[in-house]
Structure formats: C-alpha cells, structure tokens
Design a protein around this motif. Sequence first.
Motif: not given
Length: 156
Positions: A93-99, A72-80, A51-53
């Motif tokens: 890119t941070a977006r509102p939770r529903e987006q 707004a929220y930045y998705p954190v992605i785990s991958w290999t 989250p970020t304000q």
Amino acid sequence: MSDSLALWIFSLALTLAGTFIGMVMYRQIHERRTLLRTGTSAEGVVTDLEPTQLKGHGSEGGVTIRSYGTTAYYPVISWTTADDQPMETRFNTARPREQTFAIGTEVEVRYDPADPSSWTLPAESNNILWIFTAMGAAFVAAGLGCFFWALLSPPL
C-alpha cells in the motif's frame, strides 16, 4: 435488444462482478487473519520509501482524480526470519509521505515460516479490504434485485 434482455444482462454482470470483487477481497482478509493468528513474528525496520506517481487510467488528460500527480510511497521493510534468512520486502500500500512509515521506523512483521514471502504488518488495518468486500456484496445484492425484478415484472 429488448429492455427485459438488457435487465437480465445487467443483473448477471452486477452479480458476477460483485461475486468476483467480494471473493478476492475476502480471500485477502482471510490470508491476513491467518498470518496474524498463526504467523511467526519478526522485528523489521523501514529502510526505504519507494516513490510512485499516482495517475489516472488512459492518457494524461483522460481521467481526473483528486490525487492525480501526487507522489505516494511504498515502505521497504528489512527483516530476518527465524532461520536467519534476510528479507527485504515492499509493503503493498502506497501512501503520501506524511501518512506512511518514516525511514528507520521499527515494525512488527508476521510471516509464514514455510513461505516468508507471505507476510503482513499487524499495525495495518483491514478496513479498506472490508470496504471492497462490502462493495462486492452490494453489487451482488443489486444484481440479484435486478434479476428478481426482471423475473417478476410483466413483459412489455
């Protein structure tokens, strides 16, 4: 300061600002397109939403924007990577939770095998980058227009 000198300075400022904005945005578009075309593909999973304000510049009462105070929220992605190097990266890119992507969503990641920290999501659009590139071009056009107006207008 004379009006003609102010116009010269204004045209120079617009042209330089537009050139800078346009070049930075187009560079990001080019890097993303290169990753989409030549990057290695990996499957990732959204593991967290950071989250970020959203706040205006300056003091709390200085700037009012429509989204002020919104989380707004930045998705954190785990991958290999292909060579089994685990990665956990935050999308820029941070977006509102529903987006934004929900936790647990599987996403495709494209990355540079020589530098896995250089990555992108094919599902994301370049539209905002193109809008800022066009804005830079408009600044350059306005700056050059002011330049030629100053050049061709008779002195006062």
